[in-house]
Design a protein around this motif. Sequence first.
Motif, PDB file in Angstrom:
ATOM      1  N   LYS A  14     -38.475 -26.150 -40.668  1.00 35.06           N
ATOM      2  CA  LYS A  14     -37.795 -27.141 -41.500  1.00 35.06           C
ATOM      3  C   LYS A  14     -38.532 -27.384 -42.814  1.00 35.06           C
ATOM      4  N   LEU A  15     -39.854 -27.289 -42.789  1.00 31.68           N
ATOM      5  CA  LEU A  15     -40.652 -27.587 -43.984  1.00 31.68           C
ATOM      6  C   LEU A  15     -41.088 -26.334 -44.739  1.00 31.68           C
ATOM      7  N   ASN A  16     -40.751 -25.168 -44.158  1.00 34.85           N
ATOM      8  CA  ASN A  16     -41.128 -23.893 -44.768  1.00 34.85           C
ATOM      9  C   ASN A  16     -42.649 -23.772 -44.942  1.00 34.85           C
ATOM     10  N   ILE A  17     -43.359 -24.166 -43.877  1.00 37.69           N
ATOM     11  CA  ILE A  17     -44.816 -24.003 -43.842  1.00 37.69           C
ATOM     12  C   ILE A  17     -45.187 -23.311 -42.531  1.00 37.69           C
ATOM     13  N   THR A  18     -46.449 -22.960 -42.366  1.00 30.86           N
ATOM     14  CA  THR A  18     -46.860 -22.254 -41.155  1.00 30.86           C
ATOM     15  C   THR A  18     -47.052 -23.217 -39.985  1.00 30.86           C
ATOM     16  N   ALA A  19     -46.929 -22.678 -38.781  1.00 27.61           N
ATOM     17  CA  ALA A  19     -47.144 -23.486 -37.570  1.00 27.61           C
ATOM     18  C   ALA A  19     -48.579 -23.998 -37.510  1.00 27.61           C
ATOM     19  N   SER A  20     -49.529 -23.183 -37.987  1.00 26.11           N
ATOM     20  CA  SER A  20     -50.932 -23.615 -37.966  1.00 26.11           C
ATOM     21  C   SER A  20     -51.147 -24.812 -38.885  1.00 26.11           C
ATOM     22  N   THR A  21     -50.416 -24.852 -40.018  1.00 23.30           N
ATOM     23  CA  THR A  21     -50.515 -26.008 -40.912  1.00 23.30           C
ATOM     24  C   THR A  21     -49.956 -27.253 -40.235  1.00 23.30           C
ATOM     25  N   VAL A  22     -48.847 -27.095 -39.528  1.00 19.17           N
ATOM     26  CA  VAL A  22     -48.264 -28.215 -38.782  1.00 19.17           C
ATOM     27  C   VAL A  22     -49.255 -28.730 -37.743  1.00 19.17           C
ATOM     28  N   SER A  23     -49.863 -27.809 -37.019  1.00 17.50           N
ATOM     29  CA  SER A  23     -50.827 -28.185 -35.978  1.00 17.50           C
ATOM     30  C   SER A  23     -51.987 -28.973 -36.567  1.00 17.50           C
ATOM     31  N   ARG A  24     -52.500 -28.488 -37.711  1.00 14.15           N
ATOM     32  CA  ARG A  24     -53.623 -29.186 -38.350  1.00 14.15           C
ATOM     33  C   ARG A  24     -53.194 -30.569 -38.843  1.00 14.15           C
ATOM     34  N   ALA A  25     -51.985 -30.650 -39.382  1.00 12.93           N
ATOM     35  CA  ALA A  25     -51.486 -31.938 -39.877  1.00 12.93           C
ATOM     36  C   ALA A  25     -51.349 -32.948 -38.740  1.00 12.93           C
ATOM     37  N   LEU A  26     -50.822 -32.491 -37.611  1.00 15.72           N
ATOM     38  CA  LEU A  26     -50.649 -33.374 -36.450  1.00 15.72           C
ATOM     39  C   LEU A  26     -51.974 -33.830 -35.878  1.00 15.72           C
ATOM     40  N   ASN A  27     -53.016 -33.016 -36.068  1.00 12.72           N
ATOM     41  CA  ASN A  27     -54.357 -33.360 -35.568  1.00 12.72           C
ATOM     42  C   ASN A  27     -55.220 -34.013 -36.633  1.00 12.72           C
ATOM     43  N   ASP A  28     -54.565 -34.423 -37.747  1.00 11.67           N
ATOM     44  CA  ASP A  28     -55.247 -35.161 -38.820  1.00 11.67           C
ATOM     45  C   ASP A  28     -56.427 -34.390 -39.408  1.00 11.67           C
ATOM     46  N   ASN A  29     -56.246 -33.076 -39.565  1.00  9.69           N
ATOM     47  CA  ASN A  29     -57.300 -32.240 -40.143  1.00  9.69           C
ATOM     48  C   ASN A  29     -57.505 -32.602 -41.611  1.00  9.69           C
ATOM     49  N   PRO A  30     -58.746 -32.831 -42.045  1.00  9.54           N
ATOM     50  CA  PRO A  30     -59.005 -33.233 -43.445  1.00  9.54           C
ATOM     51  C   PRO A  30     -58.623 -32.166 -44.476  1.00  9.54           C
ATOM     52  N   ARG A  31     -58.435 -30.921 -44.019  1.00 12.03           N
ATOM     53  CA  ARG A  31     -58.054 -29.852 -44.942  1.00 12.03           C
ATOM     54  C   ARG A  31     -56.600 -29.965 -45.383  1.00 12.03           C
ATOM     55  N   ILE A  32     -55.815 -30.753 -44.673  1.00 16.34           N
ATOM     56  CA  ILE A  32     -54.390 -30.908 -44.982  1.00 16.34           C
ATOM     57  C   ILE A  32     -54.182 -32.182 -45.812  1.00 16.34           C
ATOM     58  N   SER A  33     -53.395 -32.084 -46.866  1.00 16.68           N
ATOM     59  CA  SER A  33     -53.169 -33.225 -47.747  1.00 16.68           C
ATOM     60  C   SER A  33     -52.390 -34.332 -47.043  1.00 16.68           C
ATOM     61  N   ASP A  34     -52.587 -35.556 -47.519  1.00 19.40           N
ATOM     62  CA  ASP A  34     -51.874 -36.699 -46.941  1.00 19.40           C
ATOM     63  C   ASP A  34     -50.368 -36.540 -47.094  1.00 19.40           C
ATOM     64  N   ALA A  35     -49.947 -35.959 -48.215  1.00 21.80           N
ATOM     65  CA  ALA A  35     -48.512 -35.765 -48.458  1.00 21.80           C
ATOM     66  C   ALA A  35     -47.898 -34.847 -47.407  1.00 21.80           C
ATOM     67  N   THR A  36     -48.598 -33.754 -47.092  1.00 24.25           N
ATOM     68  CA  THR A  36     -48.108 -32.817 -46.070  1.00 24.25           C
ATOM     69  C   THR A  36     -48.098 -33.473 -44.689  1.00 24.25           C
ATOM     70  N   LYS A  37     -49.145 -34.241 -44.397  1.00 24.88           N
ATOM     71  CA  LYS A  37     -49.217 -34.934 -43.106  1.00 24.88           C
ATOM     72  C   LYS A  37     -48.024 -35.871 -42.929  1.00 24.88           C
ATOM     73  N   LYS A  38     -47.686 -36.592 -43.994  1.00 26.04           N
ATOM     74  CA  LYS A  38     -46.561 -37.534 -43.924  1.00 26.04           C
ATOM     75  C   LYS A  38     -45.245 -36.798 -43.676  1.00 26.04           C
ATOM     76  N   LYS A  39     -45.060 -35.675 -44.362  1.00 26.07           N
ATOM     77  CA  LYS A  39     -43.835 -34.886 -44.187  1.00 26.07           C
ATOM     78  C   LYS A  39     -43.727 -34.359 -42.761  1.00 26.07           C
ATOM     79  N   VAL A  40     -44.853 -33.846 -42.236  1.00 25.60           N
ATOM     80  CA  VAL A  40     -44.877 -33.301 -40.878  1.00 25.60           C
ATOM     81  C   VAL A  40     -44.555 -34.387 -39.858  1.00 25.60           C
ATOM     82  N   LEU A  41     -45.184 -35.550 -40.017  1.00 31.04           N
ATOM     83  CA  LEU A  41     -44.954 -36.648 -39.074  1.00 31.04           C
ATOM     84  C   LEU A  41     -43.509 -37.138 -39.142  1.00 31.04           C
ATOM     85  N   LYS A  42     -42.929 -37.133 -40.339  1.00 27.87           N
ATOM     86  CA  LYS A  42     -41.549 -37.578 -40.509  1.00 27.87           C
ATOM     87  C   LYS A  42     -40.596 -36.643 -39.782  1.00 27.87           C
TER      88      LYS A  42
END
Length: 341
Positions: A14-42
């Motif tokens: 849905k977001l046109n990003i990789t599954a690994s990026t989604v996984s990192r965002a869901l685990n609050d990885n500091p390498r992922i931007s806050d904007a991406t984290k918000k989109k993933v959580l939404k």
Amino acid sequence: MKKDRATIHDIALKLNITASTVSRALNDNPRISDATKKKVLKVAKQINYQPNHIASALRSGKSRLIGVIVPTANRNFFSSVIRGIEELANSLNYKIIISQSYDDFEKEVQTVEALLNARVDGIIASIAKTTENVDHFKKVLEKGIPLVLFDRITNALEVSQVVIDDHYGAYQTVDHLIKNGCKRIVHFTSNPRINIYHERRRGYEDALKDNGLEVDPNLIIFSNLQLEDGRRIMQEIIDSKIDFDGVFSSSDYSIMGALQVLKENGYKVPAQVKIAGFGNEPFTSFTEPPITTVDQKSIPMGKITAESFFELLNADSASSVAKKTILKPELIIRKSSTNNS
């Protein structure tokens, strides 16, 4: 055929990003931007994504789940200990799974097995009254999984333990009853294999001896310490014409039952009979008269138990940091045991 469970791949698509990026965002990885984290959580919320803890645990070796086994969760003591454990666990981004053994050995064994199958990172437990064989807990240790026992413990396992000084609590209570004029004190107790009942009985007996009073086996009564047990035992004692002027119970529930029967039989508490319990359940302050009891420091016990668990979890070897912590209980004196009106 439509699949039932949403995955990180659905979010990624849905977001046109990789599954690994989604996984990192869901685990609050500091390498992922806050904007991406918000989109993933939404998007995760929109498609009702639920993380697969077991799969995650298999990949990372960590489920961030702790199994907590208690005899029953509807007692103020155990619910307060759980609160203490959960407060620290949540602050460290861990969740707890609460299971009740209902003081049944077989259910306790099944619960341990279920928690191991759920890939919990460790187990915190208070042992059931009917537990004699601890092989199920040995299995936990053999798997290298941290195990901490609290309140009801066993010396058959080399594990970290958190308890109160039950001997001290009982000794202080019985000494208080004696100082207020009691000479024939009935003691309600339970399974002597359980450490807390053994230690409370020992405190009761030592207080009698130190005050020059006889330990009468006829005044030591065994039961499950429920309210109905207290009612039954108290009525049997009254019917048997046994001489007594005080009652000390290892449980607030059975002393509540005793108080009901004493009043039904015309006894005046504390003028004729002084009583005290153990546990500081909320109802003890609302009875008439309010019941003297022992506070077990349940929330501090929960926090210290959780601290001991995380020490084990972060240690190179669980056995190397196994320790026993003993907390000091507090006698709460109320009208049921004093000579003051």
